[in-house]
Design a protein around this motif. Structure first.
Motif, short mmCIF file in Angstrom:
data_model
loop_
_atom_site.label_atom_id
_atom_site.label_comp_id
_atom_site.label_asym_id
_atom_site.label_seq_id
_atom_site.Cartn_x
_atom_site.Cartn_y
_atom_site.Cartn_z
N THR A 168 0.84 -1.21 0.00
CA THR A 168 0.00 0.00 0.00
C THR A 168 0.86 1.25 0.00
O THR A 168 0.55 2.22 -0.69
N ARG A 169 1.95 1.26 0.75
CA ARG A 169 2.85 2.43 0.78
C ARG A 169 3.49 2.68 -0.58
O ARG A 169 3.55 3.81 -1.05
N THR A 170 3.96 1.61 -1.22
CA THR A 170 4.60 1.73 -2.53
C THR A 170 3.62 2.26 -3.57
O THR A 170 3.94 3.19 -4.33
N ASP A 171 2.43 1.69 -3.61
CA ASP A 171 1.43 2.15 -4.59
C ASP A 171 0.99 3.58 -4.31
O ASP A 171 0.78 4.35 -5.25
N ARG A 172 0.85 3.96 -3.05
CA ARG A 172 0.49 5.35 -2.74
C ARG A 172 1.59 6.30 -3.20
O ARG A 172 1.31 7.36 -3.76
N ARG A 173 2.83 5.92 -2.98
CA ARG A 173 3.96 6.75 -3.41
C ARG A 173 3.94 6.93 -4.93
O ARG A 173 4.16 8.02 -5.44
N GLN A 174 3.67 5.84 -5.65
CA GLN A 174 3.61 5.92 -7.11
C GLN A 174 2.47 6.81 -7.56
O GLN A 174 2.61 7.58 -8.50
N LEU A 175 1.32 6.71 -6.91
CA LEU A 175 0.18 7.56 -7.26
C LEU A 175 0.50 9.03 -7.02
O LEU A 175 0.13 9.89 -7.81
N ASN A 176 1.17 9.30 -5.91
CA ASN A 176 1.48 10.69 -5.57
C ASN A 176 2.54 11.31 -6.46
O ASN A 176 2.66 12.53 -6.52
N HIS A 177 3.29 10.47 -7.16
CA HIS A 177 4.35 10.97 -8.05
C HIS A 177 4.04 10.76 -9.52
O HIS A 177 4.88 10.98 -10.38
N SER A 178 2.82 10.30 -9.81
CA SER A 178 2.46 10.09 -11.21
C SER A 178 2.07 11.41 -11.85
O SER A 178 1.54 12.29 -11.19
N PRO A 179 2.33 11.55 -13.15
CA PRO A 179 1.97 12.80 -13.84
C PRO A 179 0.46 12.98 -13.87
O PRO A 179 -0.29 12.02 -13.87
N GLU A 180 0.05 14.22 -13.85
CA GLU A 180 -1.39 14.55 -13.93
C GLU A 180 -1.98 14.01 -15.23
O GLU A 180 -1.33 13.99 -16.26
N LYS A 181 -3.22 13.57 -15.14
CA LYS A 181 -3.90 13.06 -16.33
C LYS A 181 -4.61 14.17 -17.04
O LYS A 181 -5.01 15.13 -16.53
#
Length: 69
Positions: free
Chosen positions: A56-69
């Motif tokens: 969950t931490r890893t996926d949250r980190r990826q979501l928070n650093h993903s480019p805006e859609k």
């Protein structure tokens, strides 16, 4: 939360759900005690709790650093 609809959730919604999943697993709220009393195989080991929490931490980190859609 409906995992079959995961792709249509906003990143902020996904992040919140992942946070909640990590929290309830780490604090051993899930699976509920009344369930594990009947289904002892559903109890999570310390390694499983940690694995779910880290996911969950890893996926949250990826979501928070993903480019805006």
């Amino acid at each position: 939360m409906n995992l079959s609809r995961w792709q249509i959730y906003e990143d902020s919604e996904k992040s919140l759900m992942l946070s909640e999943i990590g929290s309830v697993v780490r604090n051993r709220v899930m699976p509920p005690r009344r369930y594990t009393m009947i289904h002892p195989g559903a109890k999570l080991s310390e390694a499983e709790v940690n694995e779910i929490y880290q996911w969950t931490r890893t996926d949250r980190r990826q979501l928070n650093h993903s480019p805006e859609k």
